[in-house]
Design a protein around this motif. Structure first.
Motif, PDB file in Angstrom:
ATOM      1  N   ASP A 173     -71.514  17.453 -84.319  1.00 14.19           N
ATOM      2  CA  ASP A 173     -70.247  16.746 -84.102  1.00 14.19           C
ATOM      3  C   ASP A 173     -69.605  16.319 -85.422  1.00 14.19           C
ATOM      4  O   ASP A 173     -68.642  15.555 -85.426  1.00 14.19           O
ATOM      5  N   ARG A 174     -70.190  16.770 -86.539  1.00 10.86           N
ATOM      6  CA  ARG A 174     -69.710  16.494 -87.901  1.00 10.86           C
ATOM      7  C   ARG A 174     -69.694  14.992 -88.204  1.00 10.86           C
ATOM      8  O   ARG A 174     -68.718  14.451 -88.724  1.00 10.86           O
ATOM      9  N   LYS A 175     -70.811  14.333 -87.896  1.00 13.62           N
ATOM     10  CA  LYS A 175     -70.965  12.910 -88.178  1.00 13.62           C
ATOM     11  C   LYS A 175     -72.280  12.679 -88.918  1.00 13.62           C
ATOM     12  O   LYS A 175     -73.254  12.151 -88.369  1.00 13.62           O
ATOM     13  N   GLU A 234     -73.162  10.572 -91.287  1.00 10.76           N
ATOM     14  CA  GLU A 234     -73.569   9.192 -91.465  1.00 10.76           C
ATOM     15  C   GLU A 234     -74.245   8.657 -90.204  1.00 10.76           C
ATOM     16  O   GLU A 234     -75.247   7.920 -90.270  1.00 10.76           O
ATOM     17  N   GLU A 235     -73.720   9.047 -89.057  1.00 10.40           N
ATOM     18  CA  GLU A 235     -74.332   8.647 -87.788  1.00 10.40           C
ATOM     19  C   GLU A 235     -75.725   9.263 -87.652  1.00 10.40           C
ATOM     20  O   GLU A 235     -76.669   8.602 -87.203  1.00 10.40           O
ATOM     21  N   THR A 280     -78.022  17.007 -94.870  1.00 16.84           N
ATOM     22  CA  THR A 280     -76.737  16.990 -94.145  1.00 16.84           C
ATOM     23  C   THR A 280     -75.927  18.251 -94.389  1.00 16.84           C
ATOM     24  O   THR A 280     -74.995  18.546 -93.621  1.00 16.84           O
ATOM     25  N   SER A 335     -75.412  14.850 -83.697  1.00 20.66           N
ATOM     26  CA  SER A 335     -74.453  14.190 -84.593  1.00 20.66           C
ATOM     27  C   SER A 335     -73.971  15.131 -85.686  1.00 20.66           C
ATOM     28  O   SER A 335     -72.785  15.133 -86.047  1.00 20.66           O
TER      29      SER A 335
END
Length: 444
Positions: free
Chosen positions: A303-305, A307-308, A440, A300
């Motif tokens: 994939d630059r997510k 929050e996920e 993050t 994730s």
């Protein structure tokens, strides 16, 4: 609000985590079967193999971090869309494993007797532990390679491939060790030492199977084709060394715990070996779910997510809490029945009853730490993981265990209560670290 995550997320976690959990359970069962076989030879054999196995854990811990490093880098590149170089981290991991294993094996083989003599004054335990550890030390390179292969297959989300080899390897270990311990199948009767040689042989067979399988399926990803580059090796070391050091000091901590228990008595040392292996029966599936979180979080983030990635961490924690609670129930409901699989000695059964109950209840409290440790490794926060785990273990738990056990006469039960308490504190700290989300921003 449901205790478990939604159906789609639960399906993803199950698909990715179940094979890893199965592999971890097979590893736990292997340890338990070994303990059951050796336990028939008496308390000295059980204590000697216990000490030898945890000294070996100290040695192999220095290469175990390669698994998390390879997995995080492979999953991150997969999330970024790279395919032809997915196995490059595996090549680098194998090279580092070989470089680390050679000096570790030499030290283990030639210094085994001195190391065991330092840990216990019981000459029978020393002799058994020395022979066992020497055979295990020969397989350090195989352990490092196997962890690197595991990281690759977990990173590309084909965990079933790794599980197949792991189960075959463990079945072979049980058969070969049984033959060498008791002199069956035309093999020499070596007693407890045969367990170490059997495990050594099975580990090398497993490495050979990993090589064949990865040559067949991983050449398209650059396996043994992409030359390791110095920049990538440095990146692998930055990820792996903190985790390896954490594993090393954790393993050293367990060995120190055994030294503390040895000050209480040989019977306590013998049953502690069984208790730790039973603890691993719960811990390793929790780590397996955590390794699923490693892949989900790292993918994730690639994939630059972010929050996920954050939600995946908590989703896997919720699953782990439920799984470990159910798995731990026999430990606190029927401890004598569980311990009776390993020994019929009334003294050992009495010593282990309440510590095993504490283990069964405490594992549920440990679930958050088990999962978020691996999730943070997937995010690249290996230094944070090392600082929290080692700080609590070495600055809090071990000094208190020594004070409460050998010094104040608290015994094995007091030590085990303190151990569960420090793991619960770890869970609280890792939950706070995860909520702050500073992980993050880490780039690997």
């Amino acid at each position: 609000m449901s205790i478990l995550p939604g159906r789609d997320k639960l399906r993803t976690i199950t698909f990715l985590g179940l094979p890893i959990m199965g592999g971890m359970l097979s590893q736990s069962l292997m340890n338990l079967v070994d303990a059951a076989m050796v336990g028939t030879l008496g308390s000295a054999a059980l204590a000697g193999v216990g000490l030898g196995s945890y000294v070996n854990f100290m040695a192999v811990a220095l290469v175990m971090g390669l698994g998390a490093g390879v997995q995080a880098m492979v999953a991150r590149r997969r999330g970024e869309g790279s395919t032809t170089q997915l196995a490059a981290p595996l090549n680098e991991g194998l090279l580092i494993a070989l470089a680390l294993a050679i000096p570790l094996t030499l030290i283990g083989w030639f210094q085994a007797a001195n190391i065991l003599a330092f840990l216990t004054q019981d000459t029978a335990v020393q002799e058994i532990g020395t022979g066992y550890f020497q055979w295990r030390a020969l397989a350090i390179v195989a352990v490092g390679a196997n962890f690197a292969f595991r990281g690759y297959w977990n990173g590309i989300r084909q965990t079933g491939m790794y599980l197949q080899i792991l189960i075959i390897m463990h079945v072979l270990n049980v058969l070969i060790s049984y033959g060498l311990i008791f002199g069956r199948f035309g093999l020499p009767e070596m007693g407890a030492e045969g367990s170490g040689l059997g495990t050594c042989i099975a580990l090398f067979i497993g490495t050979g199977m990993y090589v064949v399988m990865t040559l067949r399926n991983g050449r398209k990803h650059g396996f043994l084709a992409a030359r390791p580059r110095s920049r990538e090796i440095r990146a692998m070391l930055r990820l792996s060394i903190p985790n390896s050091l954490q594993q090393f000091f954790f393993a050293t901590g367990i060995t120190t715990l055994f030294w503390i228990v040895a000050q209480v008595g040989t019977s306590e040392l013998a049953i502690a070996h069984v208790l730790v292996n039973l603890s691993l029966f719960l811990i390793l599936p929790g780590v397996g779910l955590g390794m699923a979180a490693t892949t989900l979080v790292s993918h994730s983030l690639g994939d630059r997510k972010p929050e996920e990635a954050y939600r995946w961490g908590w989703d896997v924690v919720r699953v782990a809490v439920c799984v470990l609670f159910v798995m731990g129930m026999p430990f606190w409901l029927a401890p004598h029945l569980v311990l009776g699989l390993f020994t019929q000695d009334p003294e050992l059964l009495a010593l282990g009853e309440w510590p095993l109950r504490v283990t069964g209840i405490g594992m549920t409290l440990d679930a958050t730490a088990l999962v978020l440790t691996q999730a943070l490794l997937g995010a690249g926060a290996s230094r944070t993981v090392m600082a929290v785990n080692l700080g609590n273990q070495w600055l809090v738990f071990l000094p208190l265990a020594y004070l409460a056990g050998p010094v104040l006469g608290g015994g094995l039960l007091t030590i085990w209560i303190l151990q569960s308490g420090y793991r619960a504190v770890n869970s609280v700290i890792f939950a706070l670290v995860w909520r702050r989300r500073r992980w993050t921003d880490i780039r690997i």
